[in-house]
Design an enzyme around this catalytic site. Sequence first.
Site, mmCIF file in Angstrom:
data_model
loop_
_atom_site.group_PDB
_atom_site.id
_atom_site.type_symbol
_atom_site.label_atom_id
_atom_site.label_comp_id
_atom_site.label_asym_id
_atom_site.label_seq_id
_atom_site.Cartn_x
_atom_site.Cartn_y
_atom_site.Cartn_z
ATOM 1 N N GLU A 293 0.891 -1.174 0.000
ATOM 2 C CA GLU A 293 0.000 0.000 0.000
ATOM 3 C C GLU A 293 0.914 1.204 0.000
ATOM 4 O OE1 GLU A 293 -1.448 3.313 1.352
ATOM 5 O OE2 GLU A 293 -1.697 2.168 3.200
ATOM 6 N N CYS A 327 -2.047 8.083 4.636
ATOM 7 C CA CYS A 327 -2.071 7.739 3.212
ATOM 8 C C CYS A 327 -3.369 8.205 2.572
ATOM 9 C CB CYS A 327 -1.933 6.229 3.037
ATOM 10 S SG CYS A 327 -0.480 5.517 3.822
ATOM 11 N N GLU A 425 2.169 14.001 -4.507
ATOM 12 C CA GLU A 425 1.966 13.668 -3.095
ATOM 13 C C GLU A 425 2.874 14.535 -2.227
ATOM 14 O OE1 GLU A 425 1.518 9.636 -0.463
ATOM 15 O OE2 GLU A 425 3.301 9.793 -1.733
#
Length: 544
Positions: A293, A327, A425
């Site tokens: 992940e 996340c 990100e």
Amino acid sequence: MNNTIFSFPKPKNEPVLGYKPGSPERKEIRKALDELYNVVTDIPAIIGGKEVRTSETGTIVMPTENHHVLAKYYKVGEKEVQMAIDAAMKAHEEWANTPWIDRASIMQKIATLICGKYRWLINAATMLGQGKTTMQAEIDSACELADFLRWNAFYASQIYSDQPVSDPGTLNYVTYRPLEGFVFAITPFNFTSIASNLCMSPALMGNTCIWKPSTTAMLSNYLLMKIYKEAGLPDGVVNFLPGSGSLIGKVAFASPDLAGVHFTGSTGTFNSFWKSIGDNIANYKTYPKIVGETGGKDFIFAHCSADAAQVATAIVRGAFEFQGQKCSAASRAYVPASLWPEVKRIIGDMLKEIKVGDVRDFSAFVNAVIDEASFDNCMRYINHAKESADAEIVFGGTGDKSQGWFIQPTVILAKTPKYKSMCEEIFGPIITIFVYDDDKYEETLHLCDETSPYALTGAIFSNCRKALRQAADILKYAAGNIYYNDKPTGAVVGQQPFGGARASGTNDKAGSYLNLIRWTSPQAIKETFDPARDYKYPFISDAE
């Protein structure tokens, strides 16, 4: 001999304590914070159940008080990594042959210790070491951690009981063996629960692990190792390796006994792991299972029918809880022009009230980012927005790292939909908002889908069902977890299995049977009670 056939019942999620003023839990967490703050914890490697100290050491400081040392740890070298692999392989056969009920019982004991005896200590370690508020620590290192352990036992029951049919005269069944080799678990700083689950989900299914914890989560992770020991986890099932990720990975990926990788972290790091495995593929005894992940550029998308206060609250909570270091944190938002003035006003009113401060100050909603590298990275994006003609700072935009790595919650307004901070990100308390024309709803939905390589979480706000369904259809591959009229964070084990695709990982859904099944190597077995005595079938004949 115990021949009971047992299935764990569907559990209930661990209740979240409120820590209100005057509550018993508020007093207990204060004591635990003082206990850990006033000592420097000594953290060795743990290999085959034994503490190992090396000549190379490092220190861990508080994100919110970056001159205060919380712990000293010992960095492993290549020799210690190989020792850990050997210990995992030595423990493998006995642990694999341990009845799964016994393995699951140990997991239940860990959950009981976490939610009882060690609740305050594990939460305090997560607060001090990882920069979480009391509430963020509670939902992570107590509740979610226990939920993973309890729900995984329930899902394991389902997996083991899933058996094929048998015709008369035969018996068919599947045995769910662990992988043939060790699992390499590389865990992140941001969730103590994930650090535990990345080791414990393979272990529940009979695997043994070597564990590379995040340096900035070392305090809580070391406490987990002590709890595992107390709960009865055999030596060598999990081996704890502080130190350089590249060094540990070099040895682990070169080992012919590597059977699996369980990872949460950056997309770039995961890509490098995949390449290392590919480079070594001819050396392995089996094809390693790769579960990861990774990154996210999670969105909030509002339709003109949405409620402005609900959208604003989702932006503030989704982007700024735990400093945007989830996340799943909201990192970009699309707001219609008709809604933007009211959304902006409400966000501004909230940010006037929000306090940025130390984790021990229970009036603070936002704390510090995890380390100096994260602080500097966030400030680069803020400074770029200040200097760019394509963006402006609406709220926040300042930082101070003199005492802790503090950044004020920052809202950037992007004047183009693919401005830098709309695409990349950041992993900090920064959200970028693009205001679109109301009549370009469908066009902007496609922009949202195409802007980022990630596909982890997203939220759609609309009080028009047709608009909601249209967004859900266009964004169906843009997020592994999608939320209707809610912020894109806060997945609960047993309720929203978590994981994303594209550059966000393998979407193996932590907190469900989908993840657990990856740590098995099923074997189908057929027994025939009256085997054939002649090769001929009935059709073999000259007669008509």
